[in-house]
Scaffold this motif. Structure first.
Motif, PDB file in Angstrom:
ATOM      1  N   ARG A 296       0.049  -3.346   7.473  1.00 17.83           N
ATOM      2  CA  ARG A 296      -0.566  -4.184   6.431  1.00 17.83           C
ATOM      3  C   ARG A 296      -1.351  -5.338   7.027  1.00 17.83           C
ATOM      4  NH1 ARG A 296       3.341  -5.675   1.760  1.00 17.83           N
ATOM      5  NH2 ARG A 296       4.940  -5.933   3.350  1.00 17.83           N
ATOM      6  N   SER A 297      -0.938  -5.794   8.200  1.00 23.51           N
ATOM      7  CA  SER A 297      -1.647  -6.895   8.851  1.00 23.51           C
ATOM      8  C   SER A 297      -3.070  -6.502   9.242  1.00 23.51           C
ATOM      9  CB  SER A 297      -0.869  -7.361  10.086  1.00 23.51           C
ATOM     10  OG  SER A 297      -0.744  -6.292  11.016  1.00 23.51           O
ATOM     11  N   GLU A 298      -3.341  -5.197   9.293  1.00 17.31           N
ATOM     12  CA  GLU A 298      -4.692  -4.730   9.648  1.00 17.31           C
ATOM     13  C   GLU A 298      -5.740  -5.179   8.620  1.00 17.31           C
ATOM     14  OE1 GLU A 298      -5.907  -3.081  12.220  1.00 17.31           O
ATOM     15  OE2 GLU A 298      -4.156  -2.276  13.232  1.00 17.31           O
TER      16      GLU A 298
ATOM     17  N   ILE B 114     -10.782   7.420   4.460  1.00 16.62           N
ATOM     18  CA  ILE B 114     -10.079   7.060   3.222  1.00 16.62           C
ATOM     19  C   ILE B 114     -10.311   5.576   2.965  1.00 16.62           C
ATOM     20  CG2 ILE B 114      -7.812   6.855   2.133  1.00 16.62           C
ATOM     21  CD1 ILE B 114      -6.943   9.257   3.869  1.00 16.62           C
ATOM     22  N   PHE B 115     -10.657   5.258   1.731  1.00 16.94           N
ATOM     23  CA  PHE B 115     -10.849   3.877   1.296  1.00 16.94           C
ATOM     24  C   PHE B 115      -9.506   3.376   0.784  1.00 16.94           C
ATOM     25  CE2 PHE B 115     -11.596   1.080  -2.387  1.00 16.94           C
ATOM     26  CZ  PHE B 115     -12.444   0.115  -1.858  1.00 16.94           C
ATOM     27  N   VAL B 116      -9.023   2.263   1.335  1.00 15.23           N
ATOM     28  CA  VAL B 116      -7.742   1.700   0.898  1.00 15.23           C
ATOM     29  C   VAL B 116      -7.979   0.275   0.453  1.00 15.23           C
ATOM     30  CG1 VAL B 116      -5.339   1.241   1.483  1.00 15.23           C
ATOM     31  CG2 VAL B 116      -6.568   3.114   2.632  1.00 15.23           C
ATOM     32  N   ILE B 117      -7.623  -0.020  -0.777  1.00 16.51           N
ATOM     33  CA  ILE B 117      -7.810  -1.371  -1.297  1.00 16.51           C
ATOM     34  C   ILE B 117      -6.462  -1.978  -1.644  1.00 16.51           C
ATOM     35  CG2 ILE B 117      -8.197  -0.583  -3.684  1.00 16.51           C
ATOM     36  CD1 ILE B 117     -10.309  -2.918  -3.859  1.00 16.51           C
ATOM     37  N   ARG B 118      -6.332  -3.263  -1.319  1.00 12.48           N
ATOM     38  CA  ARG B 118      -5.116  -4.023  -1.646  1.00 12.48           C
ATOM     39  C   ARG B 118      -5.346  -4.662  -3.006  1.00 12.48           C
ATOM     40  NH1 ARG B 118      -3.996  -8.047   2.862  1.00 12.48           N
ATOM     41  NH2 ARG B 118      -6.061  -8.654   2.206  1.00 12.48           N
ATOM     42  N   ASP B 119      -4.531  -4.281  -3.961  1.00 15.34           N
ATOM     43  CA  ASP B 119      -4.680  -4.798  -5.316  1.00 15.34           C
ATOM     44  C   ASP B 119      -4.044  -6.180  -5.431  1.00 15.34           C
ATOM     45  OD1 ASP B 119      -5.997  -2.422  -6.287  1.00 15.34           O
ATOM     46  OD2 ASP B 119      -4.043  -1.435  -6.170  1.00 15.34           O
ATOM     47  N   ASP B 120      -4.408  -6.906  -6.494  1.00 17.76           N
ATOM     48  CA  ASP B 120      -3.917  -8.270  -6.676  1.00 17.76           C
ATOM     49  C   ASP B 120      -2.396  -8.337  -6.779  1.00 17.76           C
ATOM     50  OD1 ASP B 120      -6.489  -9.235  -6.584  1.00 17.76           O
ATOM     51  OD2 ASP B 120      -6.730  -9.286  -8.769  1.00 17.76           O
ATOM     52  N   ASP B 121      -1.770  -7.276  -7.276  1.00 16.44           N
ATOM     53  CA  ASP B 121      -0.315  -7.289  -7.439  1.00 16.44           C
ATOM     54  C   ASP B 121       0.428  -6.882  -6.160  1.00 16.44           C
ATOM     55  OD1 ASP B 121      -0.799  -4.581  -7.290  1.00 16.44           O
ATOM     56  OD2 ASP B 121       0.084  -4.103  -9.244  1.00 16.44           O
TER      57      ASP B 121
ATOM     58  N   SER C 104       0.047  -4.067  -4.538  1.00 17.25           N
ATOM     59  CA  SER C 104       0.076  -2.618  -4.342  1.00 17.25           C
ATOM     60  C   SER C 104      -1.227  -2.180  -3.661  1.00 17.25           C
ATOM     61  CB  SER C 104       0.256  -1.896  -5.676  1.00 17.25           C
ATOM     62  OG  SER C 104      -0.857  -2.148  -6.508  1.00 17.25           O
ATOM     63  N   TYR C 105      -1.272  -0.933  -3.273  1.00 12.02           N
ATOM     64  CA  TYR C 105      -2.427  -0.402  -2.559  1.00 12.02           C
ATOM     65  C   TYR C 105      -2.906   0.879  -3.256  1.00 12.02           C
ATOM     66  CZ  TYR C 105      -1.123  -3.607   1.141  1.00 12.02           C
ATOM     67  OH  TYR C 105      -0.823  -4.750   1.859  1.00 12.02           O
ATOM     68  N   THR C 106      -4.200   1.103  -3.195  1.00 15.08           N
ATOM     69  CA  THR C 106      -4.802   2.319  -3.724  1.00 15.08           C
ATOM     70  C   THR C 106      -5.589   2.968  -2.596  1.00 15.08           C
ATOM     71  OG1 THR C 106      -4.994   1.337  -5.926  1.00 15.08           O
ATOM     72  CG2 THR C 106      -6.379   3.256  -5.470  1.00 15.08           C
ATOM     73  N   ALA C 107      -5.388   4.269  -2.415  1.00 13.44           N
ATOM     74  CA  ALA C 107      -6.097   5.012  -1.360  1.00 13.44           C
ATOM     75  C   ALA C 107      -6.917   6.124  -2.003  1.00 13.44           C
ATOM     76  CB  ALA C 107      -5.101   5.601  -0.360  1.00 13.44           C
ATOM     77  N   LEU C 108      -8.211   6.132  -1.684  1.00 10.44           N
ATOM     78  CA  LEU C 108      -9.132   7.095  -2.280  1.00 10.44           C
ATOM     79  C   LEU C 108      -9.928   7.811  -1.204  1.00 10.44           C
ATOM     80  CD1 LEU C 108     -10.724   4.708  -4.938  1.00 10.44           C
ATOM     81  CD2 LEU C 108      -8.979   6.448  -5.404  1.00 10.44           C
TER      82      LEU C 108
END
Ligand code: FES
Length: 144
Positions: free
Chosen positions: A48-50, A68-75, A77-81
């Motif tokens: 996660r530190s990356e 893969i696109f990975v976004i850190r959501d405000d809550d 959590s993470y989303t990977a697309l």
């Protein structure tokens, strides 16, 4: 400079150009940000530190032709697309708080939902779990 470095630099310049044309930029986004990962079975592990201050990163996976696109959501959590456009397979690019396909103009939300055609299908989404200081992206199994 390796071919991979060249392609990443080219992608970063492209993303910056697209983001510059957008009205709603990602906060702090100046380009693509690839991170190191480790393959463990069918899972790609990313520290996660990356992410640093970046809201999203790109991760290479051996079984995927495109990152893969990975976004850190405000809550937290993470989303990977998958970055493979569901229209005809070009690589979508993060721009303006969404993912844009440079080939025919499809646009996706950062949860993979279709915002604009010609695509009619959402981006493939990979299950993600947080495991201590790492996130695990499951490559096998169900994805939508
Ligand atoms: Fe993405 Fe056609 S391949 S819009």
């Amino acid at each position: 400079m390796t071919r991979r470095d060249f392609l990443r630099r080219l992608e970063a310049m492209s993303a910056a150009a697209v983001a510059g044309a957008s009205a709603i930029p990602f906060t702090g986004c100046l380009g693509f940000y690839y991170v190191d990962s480790t393959l463990v079975g069918s899972r790609v592990m990313v520290r996660r530190s990356e992410f640093g201050a970046n809201p999203f990163v790109l991760v290479d996976a051996p079984s995927e032709a495109l990152p893969i696109f990975v976004i850190r959501d405000d809550d937290g959590s993470y989303t990977a697309l998958s970055t493979r456009c569901m229209h005809r397979g070009c690589q979508v690019e993060p721009a303006g708080g969404r993912l844009v396909c440079p080939c025919h103009g499809s646009e996706y939300a950062t949860d993979g939902a279709v915002l604009k055609g010609p695509t009619e299908r959402p981006l493939r989404r990979f299950p993600v779990s947080v495991e201590g200081e790492a996130i695990a992206i499951e490559l096998a199994g169900p994805a939508r």
